[in-house]
Design a protein around this motif. Structure first.
Motif, PDB file in Angstrom:
ATOM      1  N   ALA A 130     -32.902  21.560 -17.793  1.00 44.40           N
ATOM      2  CA  ALA A 130     -32.688  22.584 -16.774  1.00 44.40           C
ATOM      3  C   ALA A 130     -31.399  22.300 -16.025  1.00 44.40           C
ATOM      4  N   ASN A 131     -30.671  23.351 -15.729  1.00 44.80           N
ATOM      5  CA  ASN A 131     -29.472  23.213 -14.894  1.00 44.80           C
ATOM      6  C   ASN A 131     -29.334  24.441 -14.016  1.00 44.80           C
ATOM      7  N   ARG A 132     -28.758  24.227 -12.824  1.00 43.82           N
ATOM      8  CA  ARG A 132     -28.480  25.395 -11.999  1.00 43.82           C
ATOM      9  C   ARG A 132     -27.324  26.168 -12.639  1.00 43.82           C
ATOM     10  N   LYS A 133     -27.104  27.392 -12.131  1.00 46.30           N
ATOM     11  CA  LYS A 133     -26.048  28.223 -12.733  1.00 46.30           C
ATOM     12  C   LYS A 133     -24.687  27.766 -12.229  1.00 46.30           C
ATOM     13  N   ASP A 134     -24.205  26.655 -12.781  1.00 46.69           N
ATOM     14  CA  ASP A 134     -22.842  26.213 -12.462  1.00 46.69           C
ATOM     15  C   ASP A 134     -22.163  25.831 -13.776  1.00 46.69           C
ATOM     16  N   GLY A 135     -21.022  25.176 -13.685  1.00 41.70           N
ATOM     17  CA  GLY A 135     -20.251  24.858 -14.883  1.00 41.70           C
ATOM     18  C   GLY A 135     -20.991  23.968 -15.877  1.00 41.70           C
ATOM     19  N   ASN A 159     -36.324   4.420  -9.890  1.00 41.35           N
ATOM     20  CA  ASN A 159     -34.938   4.799  -9.596  1.00 41.35           C
ATOM     21  C   ASN A 159     -34.043   4.387 -10.774  1.00 41.35           C
ATOM     22  N   GLY A 160     -32.728   4.641 -10.647  1.00 49.57           N
ATOM     23  CA  GLY A 160     -31.821   4.449 -11.777  1.00 49.57           C
ATOM     24  C   GLY A 160     -31.195   3.070 -11.886  1.00 49.57           C
ATOM     25  N   LEU A 161     -31.655   2.111 -11.071  1.00 44.97           N
ATOM     26  CA  LEU A 161     -31.018   0.786 -11.107  1.00 44.97           C
ATOM     27  C   LEU A 161     -31.164   0.122 -12.478  1.00 44.97           C
ATOM     28  N   ASP A 210     -35.672   8.944 -11.454  1.00 45.36           N
ATOM     29  CA  ASP A 210     -34.528   9.484 -10.719  1.00 45.36           C
ATOM     30  C   ASP A 210     -33.330   8.601 -11.048  1.00 45.36           C
ATOM     31  N   THR A 211     -32.244   9.178 -11.573  1.00 44.67           N
ATOM     32  CA  THR A 211     -31.098   8.348 -11.990  1.00 44.67           C
ATOM     33  C   THR A 211     -30.341   7.737 -10.810  1.00 44.67           C
ATOM     34  N   VAL A 212     -30.627   8.207  -9.606  1.00 46.19           N
ATOM     35  CA  VAL A 212     -29.964   7.652  -8.409  1.00 46.19           C
ATOM     36  C   VAL A 212     -30.410   6.197  -8.197  1.00 46.19           C
ATOM     37  N   MET A 241     -31.543   1.514 -15.353  1.00 42.77           N
ATOM     38  CA  MET A 241     -30.687   2.190 -16.347  1.00 42.77           C
ATOM     39  C   MET A 241     -29.249   1.673 -16.239  1.00 42.77           C
ATOM     40  N   MET A 242     -28.811   1.486 -14.997  1.00 47.80           N
ATOM     41  CA  MET A 242     -27.441   1.024 -14.776  1.00 47.80           C
ATOM     42  C   MET A 242     -27.256  -0.373 -15.369  1.00 47.80           C
ATOM     43  N   VAL A 243     -28.231  -1.251 -15.142  1.00 45.75           N
ATOM     44  CA  VAL A 243     -28.130  -2.614 -15.685  1.00 45.75           C
ATOM     45  C   VAL A 243     -28.238  -2.579 -17.218  1.00 45.75           C
ATOM     46  N   GLY A 292     -30.348  18.501 -14.908  1.00 42.18           N
ATOM     47  CA  GLY A 292     -28.976  18.029 -14.755  1.00 42.18           C
ATOM     48  C   GLY A 292     -28.376  17.701 -16.110  1.00 42.18           C
ATOM     49  N   ALA A 293     -27.222  18.299 -16.394  1.00 42.31           N
ATOM     50  CA  ALA A 293     -26.579  18.075 -17.697  1.00 42.31           C
ATOM     51  C   ALA A 293     -25.148  17.600 -17.478  1.00 42.31           C
ATOM     52  N   GLY A 294     -25.020  16.506 -16.721  1.00 45.31           N
ATOM     53  CA  GLY A 294     -23.713  15.910 -16.479  1.00 45.31           C
ATOM     54  C   GLY A 294     -23.611  14.554 -17.150  1.00 45.31           C
ATOM     55  N   GLY A 295     -22.840  13.654 -16.530  1.00 47.29           N
ATOM     56  CA  GLY A 295     -22.591  12.340 -17.110  1.00 47.29           C
ATOM     57  C   GLY A 295     -23.844  11.526 -17.343  1.00 47.29           C
ATOM     58  N   ALA A 296     -24.905  11.767 -16.592  1.00 48.97           N
ATOM     59  CA  ALA A 296     -26.162  11.035 -16.803  1.00 48.97           C
ATOM     60  C   ALA A 296     -27.119  11.844 -17.694  1.00 48.97           C
ATOM     61  N   GLY A 297     -27.301  13.124 -17.381  1.00 54.90           N
ATOM     62  CA  GLY A 297     -28.313  13.930 -18.075  1.00 54.90           C
ATOM     63  C   GLY A 297     -28.046  14.092 -19.564  1.00 54.90           C
ATOM     64  N   THR A 345     -29.471  14.760 -11.378  1.00 54.20           N
ATOM     65  CA  THR A 345     -28.558  15.630 -10.624  1.00 54.20           C
ATOM     66  C   THR A 345     -27.792  14.899  -9.529  1.00 54.20           C
ATOM     67  N   GLY A 346     -28.315  13.773  -9.064  1.00 58.12           N
ATOM     68  CA  GLY A 346     -27.690  13.119  -7.910  1.00 58.12           C
ATOM     69  C   GLY A 346     -28.183  13.684  -6.583  1.00 58.12           C
ATOM     70  N   VAL A 347     -29.067  14.687  -6.626  1.00 60.16           N
ATOM     71  CA  VAL A 347     -29.669  15.171  -5.374  1.00 60.16           C
ATOM     72  C   VAL A 347     -30.584  14.038  -4.884  1.00 60.16           C
ATOM     73  N   GLY A 348     -30.360  13.570  -3.664  1.00 61.87           N
ATOM     74  CA  GLY A 348     -31.105  12.398  -3.184  1.00 61.87           C
ATOM     75  C   GLY A 348     -30.160  11.265  -2.829  1.00 61.87           C
ATOM     76  N   MET A 349     -28.899  11.363  -3.336  1.00 65.24           N
ATOM     77  CA  MET A 349     -27.899  10.385  -2.890  1.00 65.24           C
ATOM     78  C   MET A 349     -26.835  11.120  -2.079  1.00 65.24           C
ATOM     79  N   LYS A 350     -25.988  10.367  -1.400  1.00 58.93           N
ATOM     80  CA  LYS A 350     -24.942  10.986  -0.579  1.00 58.93           C
ATOM     81  C   LYS A 350     -24.105  11.956  -1.398  1.00 58.93           C
TER      82      LYS A 350
HETATM   83  P1  NAD Z   1     -22.276  15.004 -12.828  1.00 62.65           P
HETATM   84  O1  NAD Z   1     -21.491  15.570 -11.701  1.00 62.65           O
HETATM   85  O2  NAD Z   1     -21.619  14.754 -14.124  1.00 62.65           O
HETATM   86  O3  NAD Z   1     -23.531  15.973 -13.110  1.00 62.65           O
HETATM   87  C1  NAD Z   1     -24.389  16.401 -12.070  1.00 62.65           C
HETATM   88  C2  NAD Z   1     -25.428  17.376 -12.642  1.00 62.65           C
HETATM   89  O4  NAD Z   1     -26.340  17.722 -11.614  1.00 62.65           O
HETATM   90  C3  NAD Z   1     -24.846  18.687 -13.140  1.00 62.65           C
HETATM   91  O5  NAD Z   1     -25.605  19.131 -14.235  1.00 62.65           O
HETATM   92  C4  NAD Z   1     -24.992  19.618 -11.948  1.00 62.65           C
HETATM   93  O6  NAD Z   1     -25.123  20.972 -12.363  1.00 62.65           O
HETATM   94  C5  NAD Z   1     -26.291  19.127 -11.333  1.00 62.65           C
HETATM   95  N1  NAD Z   1     -26.327  19.283  -9.872  1.00 62.65           N
HETATM   96  C6  NAD Z   1     -25.452  18.797  -8.976  1.00 62.65           C
HETATM   97  N2  NAD Z   1     -25.818  19.121  -7.731  1.00 62.65           N
HETATM   98  C7  NAD Z   1     -26.966  19.819  -7.833  1.00 62.65           C
HETATM   99  C8  NAD Z   1     -27.832  20.433  -6.886  1.00 62.65           C
HETATM  100  N3  NAD Z   1     -27.578  20.389  -5.582  1.00 62.65           N
HETATM  101  N4  NAD Z   1     -28.917  21.064  -7.351  1.00 62.65           N
HETATM  102  C9  NAD Z   1     -29.182  21.111  -8.669  1.00 62.65           C
HETATM  103  N5  NAD Z   1     -28.403  20.558  -9.620  1.00 62.65           N
HETATM  104  C10 NAD Z   1     -27.301  19.919  -9.196  1.00 62.65           C
HETATM  105  O7  NAD Z   1     -22.934  13.679 -12.266  1.00 62.65           O
HETATM  106  P2  NAD Z   1     -23.551  12.469 -13.117  1.00 62.65           P
HETATM  107  O8  NAD Z   1     -22.480  11.515 -13.468  1.00 62.65           O
HETATM  108  O9  NAD Z   1     -24.410  13.028 -14.201  1.00 62.65           O
HETATM  109  O10 NAD Z   1     -24.452  11.749 -12.010  1.00 62.65           O
HETATM  110  C11 NAD Z   1     -25.682  12.318 -11.588  1.00 62.65           C
HETATM  111  C12 NAD Z   1     -26.494  11.240 -10.879  1.00 62.65           C
HETATM  112  O11 NAD Z   1     -26.848  10.220 -11.816  1.00 62.65           O
HETATM  113  C13 NAD Z   1     -25.745  10.532  -9.758  1.00 62.65           C
HETATM  114  O12 NAD Z   1     -26.661  10.234  -8.748  1.00 62.65           O
HETATM  115  C14 NAD Z   1     -25.267   9.246 -10.388  1.00 62.65           C
HETATM  116  O13 NAD Z   1     -25.135   8.188  -9.453  1.00 62.65           O
HETATM  117  C15 NAD Z   1     -26.415   8.962 -11.328  1.00 62.65           C
HETATM  118  N6  NAD Z   1     -26.038   8.135 -12.477  1.00 62.65           N
HETATM  119  C16 NAD Z   1     -26.776   7.035 -12.681  1.00 62.65           C
HETATM  120  C17 NAD Z   1     -26.511   6.225 -13.772  1.00 62.65           C
HETATM  121  C18 NAD Z   1     -27.364   5.006 -13.964  1.00 62.65           C
HETATM  122  O14 NAD Z   1     -27.004   4.165 -14.789  1.00 62.65           O
HETATM  123  N7  NAD Z   1     -28.471   4.890 -13.259  1.00 62.65           N
HETATM  124  C19 NAD Z   1     -25.490   6.554 -14.665  1.00 62.65           C
HETATM  125  C20 NAD Z   1     -24.744   7.718 -14.427  1.00 62.65           C
HETATM  126  C21 NAD Z   1     -25.034   8.501 -13.316  1.00 62.65           C
END
Ligand code: NAD
Length: 287
Positions: free
Chosen positions: A155-160, A256-258, A232-234, A260-262, A132-137, A205-210
């Protein structure tokens, strides 16, 4: 001290939607416990109000603000300086106002690294797999590199987000001593091999949360070795499907990610106040 008086200093949280956030509870609990004369308030600020929001930080002489989506990238042109964490990730979650000079930081990565440290695992010298390469990764990858991880596979799936994975890998290779590379999640063999290779596996990735609660990217316990550290960042739910699969595999260190959040909040708190957040108390308030 009266909790709020004429000298109270304001710290904000600018995002949309944001009213669900736990950050106001976190910071106000800490201010009260340490008798610090600050107040932390959430403001619904979306993209088209952002310039005015930043102007308010200057006009109201606020100490700073957190920012979340959709403002994490968009705020950058409005700031005066960026810390290395914000430069590498291209995102800001914390703004500090030093006498009118606004500096942007990203504390999510520090939050991850500090939480792992507290749990007895240092990223220095470690091989890491981050999915996962989004806001957390992205901040997790960047801060792990800054703190001395030796090899990082993203690693990331083939998306944006795949392009973002490649960009942060390039930035890590240019700006740190870590060696970074990427692969696509659709390549199941590469994923399995990386799980066998890694010391630390982060699912960001957030897979595992709603709406994907009860789902995981790894469903076969035999893919996970017992000494792998799994993060797991969830944080809602507190136990994800990945964590259940990991327990079945006999993996001892699963988080879990609790934390990290704190810890990302504690890092911002320190930037604003110079003080350590009373984390145990804050965790109780958020339980
Ligand atoms: P985001 O949308 O910015 O990025 C999501 C990433 O996961 C992307 O790289 C996307 O390609 C990948 N992804 C999404 N769905 C997927 C799937 N079904 N299979 C494979 N890859 C998939 O989201 P984010 O902000 O990075 O958040 C991701 C998770 O991290 C969420 O659960 C969020 O709650 C958690 N998070 C936790 C903290 C913390 O402090 N613990 C901080 C930020 C985010």
């Amino acid at each position: 001290m009266t909790r709020i008086d004429g000298h109270t200093i304001l710290i904000g949280l600018m995002a949309y939607p944001i009213r669900h956030s736990m950050s106001p509870t976190m910071h106000n609990t800490a201010f009260e416990a340490l008798n610090l004369n600050y107040a932390y308030l959430a403001f619904d600020i979306d993209g088209h109000q952002l310039a005015d929001g930043v102007k308010a930080i200057r006009t109201l002489d606020m100490r700073g603000s957190n920012v979340s989506m959709p403002n994490k990238q968009a705020i950058i042109p409005h700031l005066d300086k960026l810390d290395i964490s914000a430069k590498m990730t291209g995102a800001v979650n914390t703004v500090v106002n030093d006498d009118g000079v606004l500096t942007g930081y990203t504390t999510d990565g520090v939050g991850f690294v500090n939480d792992l440290k507290k749990k007895g695992h240092d990223v220095a010298g470690k091989k890491m797999l981050i999915v996962g390469a989004g806001g957390a990764g992205i901040p997790i990858a960047a801060q792990s590199a800054i703190e001395g991880a030796s090899d990082i596979r993203i690693a990331n799936r083939k998306d944006g987000h795949l392009k973002k994975a490649e960009e942060i890998a390039d930035s890590i290779n240019e700006n740190s001593g870590a060696v970074a590379s990427t692969f696509t999640l659709e390549d199941g063999e590469a994923f399995k091999a990386a799980l066998a290779w890694a010391d630390i596996y982060v699912d960001a990735t957030g897979v595992g949360m709603k709406p994907l609660e009860g789902k995981a990217l790894v469903n076969d316990p035999s893919w996970l070795k017992e000494d792998l550290v799994i993060y797991d960042t969830v944080y809602a739910p507190r136990t994800t499907k990945l964590m259940e699969v990991a327990k079945k595999a006999g993996v001892k260190n699963v988080y879990n990610g609790l934390g990290m959040m704190v810890e990302q909040g504690a890092a911002a708190f320190k930037l604003w106040t110079g003080q350590e957040m009373p984390i145990d108390l804050v965790e109780q308030a958020m339980a």
